[in-house]
Design a protein around this motif. Structure first.
Motif, short mmCIF file in Angstrom:
data_model
loop_
_atom_site.label_atom_id
_atom_site.label_comp_id
_atom_site.label_asym_id
_atom_site.label_seq_id
_atom_site.Cartn_x
_atom_site.Cartn_y
_atom_site.Cartn_z
N CYS A 54 3.03 -7.28 4.47
CA CYS A 54 3.81 -6.06 4.54
C CYS A 54 2.86 -4.88 4.32
O CYS A 54 1.71 -5.07 3.96
CB CYS A 54 4.93 -6.06 3.51
SG CYS A 54 4.34 -5.95 1.82
N CYS A 61 7.92 -4.46 -0.18
CA CYS A 61 7.33 -5.79 -0.02
C CYS A 61 8.08 -6.77 -0.91
O CYS A 61 8.48 -6.43 -2.02
CB CYS A 61 5.85 -5.76 -0.39
SG CYS A 61 4.86 -4.75 0.74
N THR A 72 11.09 -7.68 -5.21
CA THR A 72 10.57 -6.72 -4.24
C THR A 72 9.86 -5.61 -5.01
O THR A 72 10.20 -5.30 -6.15
CB THR A 72 11.68 -6.10 -3.37
OG1 THR A 72 12.60 -5.41 -4.23
CG2 THR A 72 12.41 -7.14 -2.56
N PHE A 160 0.51 -8.02 -3.65
CA PHE A 160 0.58 -7.40 -2.34
C PHE A 160 -0.71 -6.60 -2.13
O PHE A 160 -1.07 -5.78 -2.97
CB PHE A 160 1.80 -6.46 -2.24
CG PHE A 160 3.10 -7.17 -2.58
CD1 PHE A 160 3.68 -8.05 -1.70
CD2 PHE A 160 3.70 -6.95 -3.81
CE1 PHE A 160 4.86 -8.71 -2.03
CE2 PHE A 160 4.88 -7.59 -4.15
CZ PHE A 160 5.47 -8.47 -3.26
#
Length: 167
Positions: A54, A61, A72, A160
């Protein structure tokens, strides 16, 4: 001992003092590294890879944390994520009982120090707070946002990856 030998020793190069100084600097550097590693305290985290790629600059994400649930991460910025900018952070969890959440920004290929930000719980099971990235001299700095949550089953985490372009 003659006078010329005493003069040479008094005005000579202080080898012992230099060795003591170098040893002190090396011990300080090793202590800093060990202390920094200890402060990260993520050895008890069960890590789960992100569900898909992402772009944190433009979207939320998400990741599944095994069979425990999912979370998330949203970085609420208009446009791109920048260094030294206040970053509104929101972590939303689903399917698990979470007592605390934090976001840790680490340099993927360079030690950027400790950039850990605990988030506060809201009434709808979200966790919110603010974070900030350190400045780097590289034109493109690769970062990793690590999200760690505390659950009755232990500490769970995911990450992430994103890049920050120096402006």
């Amino acid at each position: 001992m003659n006078t010329s030998t005493q003069t040479a020793r008094a005005g000579g190069f202080p080898v012992l003092q230099v060795l003591i100084l170098v040893t002190g600097i090396a011990l300080a550097a090793l202590s800093w590294y060990g202390f920094s590693y200890w402060l990260r305290s993520d050895g008890d985290v069960t890590w789960h890879p992100p569900s898909s790629s992402c772009d944190l600059h433009t979207e939320t994400c998400s990741a599944r944390l095994g069979d425990k649930g999912s979370l998330t991460l949203t970085v609420g910025v208009d446009g791109r994520i920048e260094s030294l900018e206040t970053l509104p952070l929101t972590v939303t969890t689903q399917g698990m009982d979470v007592s605390a959440a934090e976001v840790d920004f680490i340099g993927r290929n360079m030690d950027m120090g400790i950039n850990r930000f605990p988030l506060s719980a809201t009434q709808n099971d979200d966790f919110q707070g603010q974070g900030q990235l350190g400045v780097c001299t590289l034109s493109v700095m690769p970062w990793r946002a690590r999200v760690i949550v505390d659950t009755p089953d232990g500490r769970l985490g995911t990450w992430f990856d994103f890049d920050v372009i120096r402006s």
